[in-house]
Design a protein around this motif. Structure first.
Motif, PDB file in Angstrom:
ATOM      1  N   UNK A 249       0.842  -1.202   0.000  1.00  0.00           N
ATOM      2  CA  UNK A 249       0.000   0.000   0.000  1.00  0.00           C
ATOM      3  C   UNK A 249       0.878   1.253   0.000  1.00  0.00           C
ATOM      4  N   UNK A 250       0.333   2.308  -0.566  1.00  0.00           N
ATOM      5  CA  UNK A 250       1.061   3.579  -0.619  1.00  0.00           C
ATOM      6  C   UNK A 250       1.266   4.101   0.815  1.00  0.00           C
ATOM      7  N   UNK A 251       2.480   4.547   1.119  1.00  0.00           N
ATOM      8  CA  UNK A 251       2.726   5.004   2.491  1.00  0.00           C
ATOM      9  C   UNK A 251       2.433   6.489   2.630  1.00  0.00           C
ATOM     10  N   UNK A 252       1.728   6.797   3.688  1.00  0.00           N
ATOM     11  CA  UNK A 252       1.462   8.219   3.940  1.00  0.00           C
ATOM     12  C   UNK A 252       2.622   8.762   4.780  1.00  0.00           C
ATOM     13  N   UNK A 253       3.068   9.919   4.390  1.00  0.00           N
ATOM     14  CA  UNK A 253       4.249  10.539   5.000  1.00  0.00           C
ATOM     15  C   UNK A 253       4.334  10.367   6.521  1.00  0.00           C
ATOM     16  N   UNK A 254       3.230  10.642   7.195  1.00  0.00           N
ATOM     17  CA  UNK A 254       3.304  10.671   8.659  1.00  0.00           C
ATOM     18  C   UNK A 254       3.142   9.315   9.336  1.00  0.00           C
ATOM     19  N   UNK A 255       2.772   8.304   8.564  1.00  0.00           N
ATOM     20  CA  UNK A 255       2.567   7.017   9.238  1.00  0.00           C
ATOM     21  C   UNK A 255       3.496   5.928   8.689  1.00  0.00           C
ATOM     22  N   UNK A 276      12.934  -2.426   6.897  1.00  0.00           N
ATOM     23  CA  UNK A 276      12.105  -2.147   5.718  1.00  0.00           C
ATOM     24  C   UNK A 276      11.039  -1.105   6.080  1.00  0.00           C
ATOM     25  N   UNK A 277      10.579  -0.399   5.047  1.00  0.00           N
ATOM     26  CA  UNK A 277       9.501   0.561   5.279  1.00  0.00           C
ATOM     27  C   UNK A 277       8.176  -0.194   5.312  1.00  0.00           C
ATOM     28  N   UNK A 278       7.347   0.182   6.247  1.00  0.00           N
ATOM     29  CA  UNK A 278       6.086  -0.539   6.370  1.00  0.00           C
ATOM     30  C   UNK A 278       4.974   0.421   6.782  1.00  0.00           C
ATOM     31  N   UNK A 279       3.737   0.036   6.448  1.00  0.00           N
ATOM     32  CA  UNK A 279       2.612   0.841   6.921  1.00  0.00           C
ATOM     33  C   UNK A 279       2.396   0.521   8.405  1.00  0.00           C
TER      34      UNK A 279
END
Ligand SMILES: [Zn+2]
Length: 347
Positions: A249-255, A276-279
């Protein structure tokens, strides 16, 4: 039990009585036999029978366990890595939490004195954990701790564990793990970390005016955790699409969350190649679990991309990284009780 022929470390020079082993300059490898039972015996001796006048023997073992994956192909561990972990642990215990490290209230232990001197000289607020200090100052402190730590702990730990764990030469700036012991430590890493944390907390409880061992155990368990992973986020974010590693899913800057692919509770260190980047949802759901094996392939590919793109000053984050090491870690996480089957609900 069948014993295999392996390298076995014995004391060649210096005084070979255990209580004098802190003064050793060199401990060498010789051919011999060694089994898991021999290793458990050495560890039991270390925990329950060897002399304890300061907390450092436990902090030293904790540092060794944190650096199992910072070795080269020959299982050689550089003292800079070892004493970076050691310094970070003790800065946080001594300066940040104000805990006394020896069983003699009238006499400062050497490392405690070094850390307190730096904290006073540079007027560093007690609230700061070690990773808040700038790099140059961190290195200066690690160097001072290493100079003394080398002298007092490498030979002492070697003696306390019956010379089984590693070979060393203080002049060479590194130690080399004994292979069967190294594999044993990987197999039992989680249990050994817990045991070591407990022994460390128990020692500190005895020598500090604190409520009870649980109070300290909670602090000791997270003592190596970085206060901020922001530095890693900046690097990964440069080279990756802004999507969750797990559910895409697309990551929102603040989360945006940084997730430890191999859980932090197992590996106990923050390594770029394991982040890793994760929601938020995936990070919270995954928590202390290990993801399905297709994500292992995925992170290996991700790391290849990072490796191809890192600029010079970022390359050291991958100094001892190998895809095979990550695969081994993934496998060993199962031995240590992590299931390895997590996937996001939405997939
Ligand atoms: Zn997600």
């Amino acid at each position: 039990m069948i014993k295999s022929l392996v390298n076995f470390i014995v004391i060649k020079e210096g005084k070979n009585q255990r209580d004098m082993s802190w003064d050793l300059k060199i401990g060498e490898i010789k051919h011999s036999y060694i089994s898991d039972i021999d290793i458990w015996q050495a560890i039991n001796h270390f925990y329950f029978h060897s002399q304890v006048t300061t907390s450092y023997k436990f902090g030293f073992f904790k540092s060794l366990l944190e650096n199992l994956y910072n070795v080269n192909d020959e299982l050689v561990l550089n003292y800079n890595y070892l004493f970076y972990s050691f310094t970070k642990i003790y800065w946080n215990l001594v300066v940040h939490h104000g805990l006394w490290q020896s069983n003699n209230r009238n006499q400062h232990s050497v490392i405690q004195r070094i850390l307190e001197t730096y904290s006073e000289k540079y007027a560093i607020p007690k609230q700061w954990s070690f990773d808040k200090l700038d790099n140059e100052l961190q290195l200066k402190i690690v160097k001072a701790v290493k100079t003394n730590g080398k002298r007092y702990f490498i030979g002492a730990f070697y003696g306390d564990t019956n010379g089984l764990f590693y070979e060393f030469n203080l002049k060479a700036e590194h130690l080399k793990f004994n292979k069967p012991v190294y594999e044993f430590l990987q197999h039992h890493q989680r249990t050994l970390i817990q045991l070591t944390n407990y022994q460390l907390a128990k020692f500190l409880e005895k020598n500090n005016n604190v409520p009870h061992v649980d109070y300290l155990l909670t602090k000791v368990e997270v003592i190596s955790r970085r206060s901020s992973l922001d530095k890693f986020y900046q690097i990964i974010n440069k080279y990756e699409n802004n999507n969750c590693f797990y559910c895409s899913s697309k990551l929102k800057q603040r989360s945006v969350h940084l997730d430890h692919f191999i859980p932090w509770s197992f590996i106990q260190t923050d390594d770029l190649w394991n982040l890793v980047l994760s929601c938020q949802r995936c990070n919270l759901q995954k928590s202390d679990k290990v993801a399905e094996s297709n994500y292992l392939d995925h992170i290996i590919k991700r790391n290849d991309i990072l490796l191809d793109n890192l600029i010079n000053e970022e390359e050291h984050y991958f100094e001892y990284y190998l895809a095979e090491k990550l695969i081994t870690l993934y496998e060993y996480s199962r031995f240590n009780g992590y299931t390895g089957k997590w996937k996001p609900y939405s997939i």
